[in-house]
Design a protein around this motif. Structure first.
Motif, PDB file in Angstrom:
ATOM      1  N   GLU A  22      92.937  63.511  47.959  1.00 54.60           N
ATOM      2  CA  GLU A  22      93.897  63.441  46.851  1.00 54.60           C
ATOM      3  C   GLU A  22      93.721  62.165  46.038  1.00 54.60           C
ATOM      4  O   GLU A  22      94.156  62.086  44.884  1.00 54.60           O
ATOM      5  N   LEU A  23      93.132  61.151  46.653  1.00 50.57           N
ATOM      6  CA  LEU A  23      92.944  59.843  46.029  1.00 50.57           C
ATOM      7  C   LEU A  23      91.620  59.271  46.500  1.00 50.57           C
ATOM      8  O   LEU A  23      91.267  59.383  47.681  1.00 50.57           O
ATOM      9  N   ALA A  24      90.877  58.652  45.577  1.00 46.99           N
ATOM     10  CA  ALA A  24      89.655  57.926  45.927  1.00 46.99           C
ATOM     11  C   ALA A  24      89.768  56.502  45.411  1.00 46.99           C
ATOM     12  O   ALA A  24      90.225  56.273  44.286  1.00 46.99           O
ATOM     13  N   VAL A  25      89.356  55.539  46.244  1.00 48.80           N
ATOM     14  CA  VAL A  25      89.458  54.120  45.900  1.00 48.80           C
ATOM     15  C   VAL A  25      88.082  53.475  46.012  1.00 48.80           C
ATOM     16  O   VAL A  25      87.354  53.696  46.987  1.00 48.80           O
ATOM     17  N   LEU A  26      87.728  52.663  45.012  1.00 51.65           N
ATOM     18  CA  LEU A  26      86.448  51.958  44.948  1.00 51.65           C
ATOM     19  C   LEU A  26      86.658  50.462  45.186  1.00 51.65           C
ATOM     20  O   LEU A  26      87.773  49.964  45.113  1.00 51.65           O
ATOM     21  N   PRO A  27      85.572  49.703  45.425  1.00 48.93           N
ATOM     22  CA  PRO A  27      85.702  48.259  45.650  1.00 48.93           C
ATOM     23  C   PRO A  27      85.933  47.461  44.360  1.00 48.93           C
ATOM     24  O   PRO A  27      85.693  47.928  43.254  1.00 48.93           O
ATOM     25  N   GLU A  28      86.355  46.239  44.548  1.00 45.85           N
ATOM     26  CA  GLU A  28      86.446  45.254  43.474  1.00 45.85           C
ATOM     27  C   GLU A  28      85.044  44.996  42.914  1.00 45.85           C
ATOM     28  O   GLU A  28      84.039  45.082  43.627  1.00 45.85           O
ATOM     29  N   TYR A  29      84.965  44.671  41.613  1.00 44.01           N
ATOM     30  CA  TYR A  29      83.695  44.334  40.946  1.00 44.01           C
ATOM     31  C   TYR A  29      82.645  45.427  41.108  1.00 44.01           C
ATOM     32  O   TYR A  29      81.448  45.147  41.169  1.00 44.01           O
ATOM     33  N   HIS A  30      83.083  46.687  41.182  1.00 43.62           N
ATOM     34  CA  HIS A  30      82.140  47.742  41.550  1.00 43.62           C
ATOM     35  C   HIS A  30      81.134  48.069  40.456  1.00 43.62           C
ATOM     36  O   HIS A  30      80.111  48.689  40.731  1.00 43.62           O
ATOM     37  N   LEU A  31      81.380  47.647  39.216  1.00 40.13           N
ATOM     38  CA  LEU A  31      80.447  47.982  38.142  1.00 40.13           C
ATOM     39  C   LEU A  31      79.292  46.991  38.019  1.00 40.13           C
ATOM     40  O   LEU A  31      78.156  47.403  37.789  1.00 40.13           O
ATOM     41  N   SER A  32      79.572  45.709  38.160  1.00 38.41           N
ATOM     42  CA  SER A  32      78.535  44.697  37.912  1.00 38.41           C
ATOM     43  C   SER A  32      78.348  43.694  39.030  1.00 38.41           C
ATOM     44  O   SER A  32      77.481  42.821  38.936  1.00 38.41           O
ATOM     45  N   ALA A  33      79.164  43.781  40.092  1.00 40.10           N
ATOM     46  CA  ALA A  33      79.192  42.784  41.172  1.00 40.10           C
ATOM     47  C   ALA A  33      79.709  41.452  40.613  1.00 40.10           C
ATOM     48  O   ALA A  33      80.209  41.388  39.492  1.00 40.10           O
ATOM     49  N   TRP A  34      79.592  40.403  41.417  1.00 39.97           N
ATOM     50  CA  TRP A  34      80.143  39.101  41.033  1.00 39.97           C
ATOM     51  C   TRP A  34      79.016  38.146  40.683  1.00 39.97           C
ATOM     52  O   TRP A  34      78.450  37.465  41.536  1.00 39.97           O
ATOM     53  N   VAL A  35      78.630  38.101  39.406  1.00 36.39           N
ATOM     54  CA  VAL A  35      77.578  37.205  38.915  1.00 36.39           C
ATOM     55  C   VAL A  35      78.016  36.606  37.572  1.00 36.39           C
ATOM     56  O   VAL A  35      77.354  36.795  36.547  1.00 36.39           O
ATOM     57  N   PRO A  36      79.115  35.869  37.547  1.00 40.85           N
ATOM     58  CA  PRO A  36      79.709  35.440  36.274  1.00 40.85           C
ATOM     59  C   PRO A  36      78.880  34.424  35.504  1.00 40.85           C
ATOM     60  O   PRO A  36      79.118  34.232  34.302  1.00 40.85           O
ATOM     61  N   ASN A  37      77.933  33.778  36.157  1.00 37.90           N
ATOM     62  CA  ASN A  37      77.113  32.786  35.458  1.00 37.90           C
ATOM     63  C   ASN A  37      75.976  33.412  34.665  1.00 37.90           C
ATOM     64  O   ASN A  37      75.303  32.722  33.892  1.00 37.90           O
ATOM     65  N   ASP A  38      75.748  34.708  34.856  1.00 37.59           N
ATOM     66  CA  ASP A  38      74.745  35.413  34.056  1.00 37.59           C
ATOM     67  C   ASP A  38      75.401  35.885  32.761  1.00 37.59           C
ATOM     68  O   ASP A  38      76.431  36.557  32.799  1.00 37.59           O
ATOM     69  N   PRO A  39      74.845  35.561  31.600  1.00 36.50           N
ATOM     70  CA  PRO A  39      75.463  35.965  30.324  1.00 36.50           C
ATOM     71  C   PRO A  39      75.686  37.469  30.205  1.00 36.50           C
ATOM     72  O   PRO A  39      76.632  37.913  29.525  1.00 36.50           O
ATOM     73  N   LEU A  40      74.857  38.272  30.886  1.00 37.42           N
ATOM     74  CA  LEU A  40      74.989  39.717  30.806  1.00 37.42           C
ATOM     75  C   LEU A  40      76.312  40.194  31.416  1.00 37.42           C
ATOM     76  O   LEU A  40      76.866  41.211  30.997  1.00 37.42           O
ATOM     77  N   TRP A  41      76.800  39.464  32.407  1.00 35.03           N
ATOM     78  CA  TRP A  41      78.061  39.840  33.067  1.00 35.03           C
ATOM     79  C   TRP A  41      79.206  39.876  32.045  1.00 35.03           C
ATOM     80  O   TRP A  41      79.992  40.815  32.015  1.00 35.03           O
ATOM     81  N   ALA A  42      79.275  38.868  31.194  1.00 34.28           N
ATOM     82  CA  ALA A  42      80.321  38.820  30.170  1.00 34.28           C
ATOM     83  C   ALA A  42      80.104  39.888  29.109  1.00 34.28           C
ATOM     84  O   ALA A  42      81.067  40.490  28.609  1.00 34.28           O
TER      85      ALA A  42
END
Length: 287
Positions: free
Chosen positions: A39-59
């Motif tokens: 009835e419900l599906a749950v995904l992880p945090e940052y599931h689209l790009s992971a955690w790489v905030p220092n890469d300009p592509l992330w923003a």
């Protein structure tokens, strides 16, 4: 009789900055969950790009958040399944062209409508240079097809106040997308216990469930054990964790017996105490 809900935990090794690939993986797993009657599906945090905030592509990728949210809404409607698509990084332009990034979780109903959202309040220390907290905004619960739900994200787990505020607002289930790894422990901590973060998660999830007479749906990223914890699970008072995953990738459909919430409340009377006019902490947590 209180209902038993079928909920799907979805965890995998999220690929850094591979937003299209990660989205496709998520959609494949969601379809699998729906085929198993979830009835419900749950995904992880940052599931689209992971955690790489220092890469300009992330923003840059964060600017596409509305597109992916709309895709999940369409998929939920197509499959007739509720979704919490992990968290989505959203880019917002403020006064004088200032830019803020919010880490946001959404609850999408089975008809594709967004029933509510939550911006992460308690920002983990390495995230603070990159993300904006929801600050003084209240934690509020949401009425959904599976019950009254509260949304929290990852490091919010360390703050019992967040749970208490949701419980005071009637939440029966707290859903927590997470990106929590063994490396969140310092070298000193790992010297004393290499598994300290796994111990933190298991101990605290069980405690929060008991002390708030609520169910918790916790979904983490997965992968090789040296870099990932997994441990996605449904945790319930009285019985503790059920349908707990390891570090494997994939879907696990869990039976969530909400009758246990009533048994726990009858035993511990936490919600009854919260609702009393003379409750000691009413100034902080009453709705």
């Amino acid at each position: 009789m209180a209902p038993t809900r079928r909920v799907a935990l979805i965890q995998w090794r999220i690929q850094e900055l591979a937003i299209k690939k990660n989205h496709a993986t998520a959609c494949t797993y969601i379809r699998e969950a729906a085929a198993q009657g979830a009835e419900l599906a749950v995904l992880p945090e940052y599931h689209l790009s992971a955690w790489v905030p220092n890469d300009p592509l992330w923003a840059i990728q964060a600017a596409d958040s509305a597109h992916y949210l709309a895709n999940y809404q369409a998929l939920a409607k197509e499959l007739g399944i509720c979704l919490v698509p992990g968290t989505i990084i959203e880019k917002h332009q403020g006064p004088k062209n200032s830019i803020s990034f919010y880490n946001t979780a959404y609850f999408i109903s089975k008809d594709g409508s967004v029933l509510g959202s939550y911006r992460k309040k308690n920002i983990w220390h390495p995230e603070r240079p990159h993300l904006t907290s929801s600050g003084l905004e209240r934690h509020t619960a949401i009425d959904t097809p599976i019950g009254r739900v509260g949304l929290l994200i990852c490091w919010d787990l360390a703050f019992p106040e967040a749970f208490r505020e949701l419980i005071a607002d009637g939440a029966e289930i707290v859903i927590m997308p997470t990106f929590w790894t063994p490396h969140d422990a310092s070298p000193d901590a790992r010297t004393h216990n290499p598994d300290s973060e796994a111990l933190f998660l298991q101990s605290t999830l069980t405690a929060r469930s008991f002390e708030n007479t609520c169910g918790i749906i916790f979904v983490n990223a997965a992968g090789p054990a040296e870099d990932f914890l997994g441990m996605s699970q449904v945790t319930l008072p009285i019985v503790g964790p059920v349908a707990k995953m390891g570090v494997e990738e994939g879907v696990r459909v869990a039976e969530m017996d909400l009758g246990l919430l009533g048994i726990a409340e009858k035993n511990y009377k936490v919600r009854e105490d919260i609702g009393r006019g003379d409750w000691h902490y009413v100034y902080r947590h009453s709705s």
